[in-house]
Write a protein that holds these residues in place. Structure first.
Motif, short mmCIF file in Angstrom:
data_model
loop_
_atom_site.label_atom_id
_atom_site.label_comp_id
_atom_site.label_asym_id
_atom_site.label_seq_id
_atom_site.Cartn_x
_atom_site.Cartn_y
_atom_site.Cartn_z
N TYR A 85 0.80 -1.22 0.00
CA TYR A 85 0.00 0.00 0.00
C TYR A 85 0.84 1.28 0.00
O TYR A 85 0.30 2.37 0.18
CB TYR A 85 -0.94 -0.01 1.21
CG TYR A 85 -1.83 -1.22 1.28
CD1 TYR A 85 -2.85 -1.42 0.35
CD2 TYR A 85 -1.63 -2.20 2.25
CE1 TYR A 85 -3.66 -2.54 0.40
CE2 TYR A 85 -2.43 -3.33 2.30
CZ TYR A 85 -3.44 -3.50 1.37
OH TYR A 85 -4.24 -4.61 1.41
N LEU A 132 -8.36 -0.80 1.99
CA LEU A 132 -8.30 -1.02 3.43
C LEU A 132 -9.52 -0.48 4.16
O LEU A 132 -9.75 -0.81 5.32
CB LEU A 132 -7.05 -0.36 4.01
CG LEU A 132 -5.70 -0.98 3.62
CD1 LEU A 132 -4.54 -0.10 4.10
CD2 LEU A 132 -5.56 -2.38 4.22
N TYR A 139 -11.54 1.74 8.30
CA TYR A 139 -10.63 0.74 8.85
C TYR A 139 -10.81 0.68 10.37
O TYR A 139 -10.79 1.71 11.04
CB TYR A 139 -9.19 1.11 8.49
CG TYR A 139 -8.14 0.15 9.01
CD1 TYR A 139 -7.87 -1.03 8.33
CD2 TYR A 139 -7.43 0.43 10.18
CE1 TYR A 139 -6.90 -1.91 8.80
CE2 TYR A 139 -6.47 -0.45 10.65
CZ TYR A 139 -6.21 -1.61 9.96
OH TYR A 139 -5.26 -2.48 10.43
#
Length: 297
Positions: A85, A132, A139
């Motif tokens: 990421y 995510l 998240y």
């Protein structure tokens, strides 16, 4: 298929250039010693420590598409840190940090995190684009966040729905950046990890004991804080809890990264189910082991 990370580490990932000498130093000193280059940055230091404690961290940061950046990515992978990421910039170089340490502690340091600052909210895209999380489904796991992000971005994070469900753990990165954390003082899910000097800057006071600093931060509206004071007392405080302990006494061989190790050890202990007292104990013991030089970077 990318494995889901156990914890996100957001902030600076760079190369540390560190000169160390076993002699006391002052301004203008020219002494023999060793110079090393190692992966560093607050987010990277925390991720490396979390990995050593058996967790699976993932980095959210900016790294250049240059040779230094490629090396840094490989260094993270070797340490079992997820890099899927990371924002890779074509026109921003990989950041760097330089420090000089003597027997009397840190003499001077310069952090060049300009690329991370220039990348801005690009490093947070995985939290908003569904990889995510998103604003509708934020998240919900632990996040270690460091103060190398810009003051504007930290203000945005403080009220962003993307962070509304996270277990947010925050470090200022350095005393010079401590005041950037002011907007996060009132975040209802944030735990702040600061040293005595950083606590003083946030409270605009001078403290001599971690208990006093921790109490002042809670009085200013902080949800939970951990205040360290070098080899002296350290305090964990919230609205309902105040715990103070003294770390083991050790010979100091290094200081850069000690606070990051303390923070990572405390997070790991809590994620593994330790209670407040034992989590603080484990964090202090891990930091003491680190500064003594008896564990790898």
């Amino acid at each position: 298929m990318t494995q889901a990370p156990q914890i996100l580490c957001i902030g600076s990932v760079l190369w540390d250039i560190i000169g160390r000498s076993d002699r006391s130093m002052r301004v203008g000193s020219d002494v023999p010693g060793r110079i090393i280059r190692v992966p560093g940055g607050v987010a990277m230091n925390i991720a490396m420590a979390l990995s050593r404690f058996g967790l699976k961290p993932s980095l959210l940061t900016s790294i250049g598409r240059d040779a230094q950046g490629d090396e840094l990515i490989e260094a993270a992978k070797v340490r079992d840190i997820q890099t899927d990421y990371i924002y890779r910039s074509d026109d921003l170089p990989t950041d760097i940090y330089m420090a000089v340490e003597g027997a009397n502690g840190l003499i001077a340091a310069i952090a060049d995190a300009h690329s991370l600052e220039a990348a801005g909210d690009k490093v947070l895209r995985p939290l908003s684009d569904g990889r995510l999380g998103s604003a509708e489904s934020p998240y919900a796991g632990p996040i270690a966040l460091d103060g190398n992000l810009t003051a504007a971005l930290l203000r945005e994070i403080a009220t962003s729905p993307l962070f509304s469900a996270a277990d947010l753990r925050v470090a200022p990165a350095s005393p010079g950046k401590a005041e950037r954390l002011q907007p996060l003082l009132h975040h209802p899910r944030a735990t702040l990890y600061v040293n005595l000097e950083e606590a003083g800057l946030l409270c605009h006071q001078t403290f001599h004991r971690s208990q006093d600093a921790a109490g002042a931060l809670i009085a200013k509206g902080a949800h939970r804080v951990l205040v360290t004071n070098g080899g002296d007392d350290a305090t964990l405080a919230s609205q309902n809890t105040v715990l103070t302990q003294t770390p083991p006494s050790v010979m100091v061989a290094r200081v850069t990264g000690a606070g990051d190790t303390f923070m990572a050890a405390h997070i790991a202990a809590e994620m593994n189910g330790a209670d407040s007292m034992n989590s603080l104990t484990q964090a202090l013991e891990a930091a003491a082991l680190y500064v003594s030089g008896d564990t790898d970077i």
